[in-house]
Write a protein that holds these residues in place. Structure first.
Motif, mmCIF file in Angstrom:
data_model
loop_
_atom_site.group_PDB
_atom_site.id
_atom_site.type_symbol
_atom_site.label_atom_id
_atom_site.label_comp_id
_atom_site.label_asym_id
_atom_site.label_seq_id
_atom_site.Cartn_x
_atom_site.Cartn_y
_atom_site.Cartn_z
ATOM 1 N N ASN A 103 -20.067 27.838 -18.372
ATOM 2 C CA ASN A 103 -20.869 28.757 -17.559
ATOM 3 C C ASN A 103 -20.974 28.194 -16.139
ATOM 4 N N LYS A 104 -20.128 28.708 -15.220
ATOM 5 C CA LYS A 104 -20.085 28.079 -13.896
ATOM 6 C C LYS A 104 -21.336 28.366 -13.085
ATOM 7 N N GLU A 105 -22.031 29.482 -13.405
ATOM 8 C CA GLU A 105 -23.258 29.808 -12.669
ATOM 9 C C GLU A 105 -24.262 28.654 -12.734
ATOM 10 N N VAL A 126 -15.541 22.804 -18.543
ATOM 11 C CA VAL A 126 -14.590 23.532 -19.386
ATOM 12 C C VAL A 126 -13.717 24.458 -18.529
ATOM 13 N N ASP A 127 -14.228 24.867 -17.379
ATOM 14 C CA ASP A 127 -13.445 25.676 -16.448
ATOM 15 C C ASP A 127 -12.111 24.938 -16.239
ATOM 16 N N SER A 128 -10.983 25.663 -16.324
ATOM 17 C CA SER A 128 -9.682 24.970 -16.369
ATOM 18 C C SER A 128 -9.439 24.080 -15.146
ATOM 19 N N GLU A 129 -9.831 24.575 -13.957
ATOM 20 C CA GLU A 129 -9.605 23.791 -12.739
ATOM 21 C C GLU A 129 -10.407 22.502 -12.753
ATOM 22 N N HIS A 130 -11.653 22.611 -13.144
ATOM 23 C CA HIS A 130 -12.548 21.449 -13.103
ATOM 24 C C HIS A 130 -12.238 20.468 -14.207
ATOM 25 N N VAL A 192 -14.080 35.851 -5.700
ATOM 26 C CA VAL A 192 -15.454 35.343 -5.811
ATOM 27 C C VAL A 192 -15.491 34.238 -6.867
ATOM 28 N N ASN A 193 -14.718 34.446 -7.930
ATOM 29 C CA ASN A 193 -14.636 33.417 -8.968
ATOM 30 C C ASN A 193 -14.182 32.087 -8.366
ATOM 31 N N LYS A 194 -13.181 32.148 -7.493
ATOM 32 C CA LYS A 194 -12.670 30.912 -6.884
ATOM 33 C C LYS A 194 -13.716 30.297 -5.960
ATOM 34 N N PHE A 196 -16.945 30.534 -6.313
ATOM 35 C CA PHE A 196 -17.914 29.889 -7.203
ATOM 36 C C PHE A 196 -17.350 28.558 -7.696
ATOM 37 N N GLU A 197 -16.049 28.557 -7.969
ATOM 38 C CA GLU A 197 -15.429 27.315 -8.461
ATOM 39 C C GLU A 197 -15.433 26.221 -7.402
ATOM 40 N N VAL A 198 -15.289 26.625 -6.137
ATOM 41 C CA VAL A 198 -15.384 25.636 -5.054
ATOM 42 C C VAL A 198 -16.786 25.012 -5.069
#
Ligand code: MG
Length: 366
Positions: A103-105, A126-130, A192-194, A196-198
């Motif tokens: 849950n990136k939020e 768990v987010d693939s990038e992180h 927007v997802n990206k 948030f990932e930043v």
């Protein structure tokens, strides 16, 4: 000894894949499941896994249910969609539970609140990038100079700029590489997802500059530059089960490969500059990150409202960025130092975003 896993958000895309991972790994045991609504998937999960606790919950009582689900678990997978996931992460922190975080939020809007857990090394992304960056940094003695997240570019990446604003729901939901839920697929198209990932990466790896590039094949799952100029990356066909199993087994590693890779099948590994004009919502969310405090919570709430309005046909795709911008322009950021402060920002921003949607609607269909 088997590791007992609590899966919060078990019927969503990540939750279902997590259960497959648990099913295929004798070292993991499904301890409990929680989800937001009853469904056939849930009944199947109950029958198949017979977890010691399973419940459907939402709203005010969710906190108590999350806490009960975590009781006796060794690791908590937070795969709840959207801002309600923050509460679950905070409970995992207060109970001292290892948190596999999808849950990136949680980190975007509540990074400050989760700092104790982060600093204690109790949050595994768990987010693939992180997950990739986490793996690249593990055991790395050289300081990290730069983090570069890769973005597929989303479903509209080949549309001429002039047609993007009026893209249909169907076009937007056709993601080129990942098969995900509705909101996140829209968030991939707006980037927007990206964004948030930043912000998520900045919370997870403080002090390291984070940027994003377009990488169409989705084979490189993010890059890390070390102090000596060497770059590290993890490569392979995109499959969320890989980061999920890494997080659930951490600090151990899976003993078998989920997929056997053949690099000759990967094609050309290209990287392109991200064109901010194509993705106006990306910049809006990053600006909220610069403002800090409760501004990211406001951006998230505005995006949730805007995406729902787009999916139900009330506003055109191009208006999503507008709603986020408009909400942020009139939003006064406060320190995000309590759960209450974050919730308050969320509801203020939601209200403003709804007004922005209504206004745009009126303009469209007077
Ligand atoms: Mg991701």
């Amino acid at each position: 000894m088997q590791r007992r896993v609590a899966v919060l958000g078990s019927t969503g895309s990540i939750g279902r894949q997590a259960l497959e991972v648990i099913d295929g790994n004798p070292g993991l045991l499904l301890h409990s499941i929680v989800c937001g609504s009853s469904s056939d998937v849930l009944s199947m999960q109950r029958k198949r896994f017979q977890p010691s606790f399973s419940e459907v919950t939402s709203g005010m009582v969710a906190a108590r249910v999350f806490a009960e689900a975590m009781e006796g678990a060794d690791v908590v997978l937070n795969a709840i969609v959207g801002s309600p996931g923050l509460e679950a992460s905070l409970i995992a922190q207060s109970r001292g539970k290892l948190l596999a975080l999808a849950n990136k939020e949680s980190l975007v809007i509540g990074g400050e609140l989760l700092k104790p857990h982060l600093n204690a090394g109790m949050i595994i992304p768990v987010d693939s990038e992180h997950s990739t960056i986490f793996r690249c940094i593990q055991g790395e003695s050289r300081p990290v100079r730069k983090i570069v997240l890769t973005a597929s570019g989303g479903s509209l990446r080949d549309l001429p700029p002039a047609s993007i604003a009026l893209a249909s729901v169907e076009q937007v939901l056709r993601h080129p590489t990942w098969n995900m839920g509705g909101r996140i697929t829209v968030d991939s198209a707006t980037l927007v997802n990206k964004a948030f990932e930043v912000l998520e990466a900045r919370a997870l790896f403080p002090g390291v500059p984070v940027s994003a590039v377009i990488h169409r094949p989705s084979i490189v799952h993010s890059l890390v530059e070390c102090a000596d100029g060497a770059w590290k990356a993890l490569m392979g066909f995109p499959d969320m089960k890989i980061p999920i199993s890494w997080a659930l087994l951490y600090p151990d590693l899976p003993t078998e490969a989920l997929v056997m890779e053949d690099p000759t099948q990967w094609g050309t590994l290209s990287f392109e500059k991200l064109d901010p004009a194509r993705y106006p919502a990306f910049g809006a969310v990053l600006d909220a990150g610069e403002t800090g405090g409760t501004a990211p919570a406001a951006a998230n709430a505005a995006d949730e409202v805007a995406v729902a309005a787009f999916l139900s046909g009330r506003i055109p795709f191009g208006a999503i960025a507008l709603v986020i911008r408009e909400t942020l322009d009139s939003f006064e950021s406060r320190p995000a130092d309590s759960f209450l402060a974050v919730c308050e920002a969320d509801s203020i921003a939601r209200e403003r975003a709804r007004k922005a949607v209504d206004r745009i609607c009126l303009q469209q269909f007077p």
